[in-house]
Write an enzyme that holds these catalytic residues in place. Structure first.
Site, PDB file in Angstrom:
ATOM      1  N   ASP A   1      -2.207   1.996   1.220  1.00 27.87           N
ATOM      2  CA  ASP A   1      -2.892   0.836   1.810  1.00 27.87           C
ATOM      3  C   ASP A   1      -4.216   0.471   1.145  1.00 27.87           C
ATOM      4  O   ASP A   1      -4.808  -0.562   1.464  1.00 27.87           O
ATOM      5  CB  ASP A   1      -3.103   1.058   3.314  1.00 27.87           C
ATOM      6  CG  ASP A   1      -3.825   2.363   3.632  1.00 27.87           C
ATOM      7  OD1 ASP A   1      -4.737   2.746   2.871  1.00 27.87           O
ATOM      8  OD2 ASP A   1      -3.487   3.002   4.638  1.00 27.87           O
TER       9      ASP A   1
ATOM     10  N   HIS B   1       1.001   8.388  -3.979  1.00 25.13           N
ATOM     11  CA  HIS B   1       2.187   7.592  -3.675  1.00 25.13           C
ATOM     12  C   HIS B   1       2.032   6.142  -4.148  1.00 25.13           C
ATOM     13  O   HIS B   1       2.773   5.262  -3.714  1.00 25.13           O
ATOM     14  CB  HIS B   1       2.511   7.648  -2.178  1.00 25.13           C
ATOM     15  CG  HIS B   1       3.077   8.981  -1.751  1.00 25.13           C
ATOM     16  ND1 HIS B   1       3.261   9.333  -0.432  1.00 25.13           N
ATOM     17  CD2 HIS B   1       3.491  10.048  -2.477  1.00 25.13           C
ATOM     18  CE1 HIS B   1       3.762  10.574  -0.370  1.00 25.13           C
ATOM     19  NE2 HIS B   1       3.899  11.019  -1.595  1.00 25.13           N
TER      20      HIS B   1
END
Ligand SMILES: [Zn+2]
Length: 202
Positions: free
Chosen positions: A79, A94
């Site tokens: 995010d 990730h």
């Protein structure tokens, strides 16, 4: 001075309104390499939805506390909230939702170019997001392990230990002799007060 490194997962972004994968039905199947290759259009619909949520979200007190204390971060989150909170050292194992790149020529584009086309403007190759998909190796593995191994204390924040990435990172810290402190909503552990307050909210 004691060197603290943070390792964070979805739990830290929950208070920012980013749903965890546990909250999103079937998301793991859709964020797989197989699904990307077989149903690329729907894959990108899902990802664009996630991107819209992320763009609306703001870093919360926990992201900000980590940034303010200048604690380097290894995160499983895509995010970007650590970076937006002002953290200078962030390793996104990730990946992220900032960029896509061409699988053929490697050219990188801003994620938003997906709104126009999922193919490279230069060579027409398929564009792949910089998100690490299920079925792929984690990104920046060695960099993450080396940062974590340099810590005297590893703060593990908001991870469910569902992924193998979590256990790899915690084991690396333990192997290097670091103290591992886990901060989860339900954890009954001794944690630094300022972070506990941030994670648990008010
Ligand atoms: Zn290309």
């Amino acid at each position: 001075m004691k060197r603290i490194v943070a390792f964070t997962g979805a739990g830290i972004s929950k208070a920012s309104g980013i749903p965890t994968f546990q909250d999103m039905d079937g998301i793991r199947e859709k964020l797989s390499l197989d699904y990307f290759m077989s149903d690329t259009k729907d894959f990108y619909d899902v990802l664009q939805g996630m991107k819209r949520n992320v763009d609306k979200a703001l870093p919360n007190a926990a992201h900000i506390a980590i940034a303010d204390h200048d604690i380097p971060v290894v995160t499983m989150n895509i995010d970007g909230l650590h970076k937006r909170a002002g953290s200078k050292k962030v390793i996104e194992v990730h990946g992220n939702l900032d960029y896509v790149f061409c699988m053929k020529c490697g050219k990188e584009y801003d994620f938003s170019c997906i709104d126009d086309s999922i193919y490279c403007a230069q060579c027409n190759g398929l564009l792949k997001p910089e998100v690490v998909l299920y079925g792929e190796m984690i990104a920046k593995y060695h960099e993450a392990i080396s940062l974590i191994s340099s810590a005297d204390e590893l703060l593990v924040v908001g991870t469910s230990f569902y992924t193998s990435t979590s256990s790899i990172m915690v084991e690396a810290a333990e192997a290097a002799g670091a103290k591992v402190t886990t901060i989860n909503m339900d954890a009954e552990t001794e944690v630094p007060g300022y972070l506990r307050r941030c994670i648990e909210g008010d």
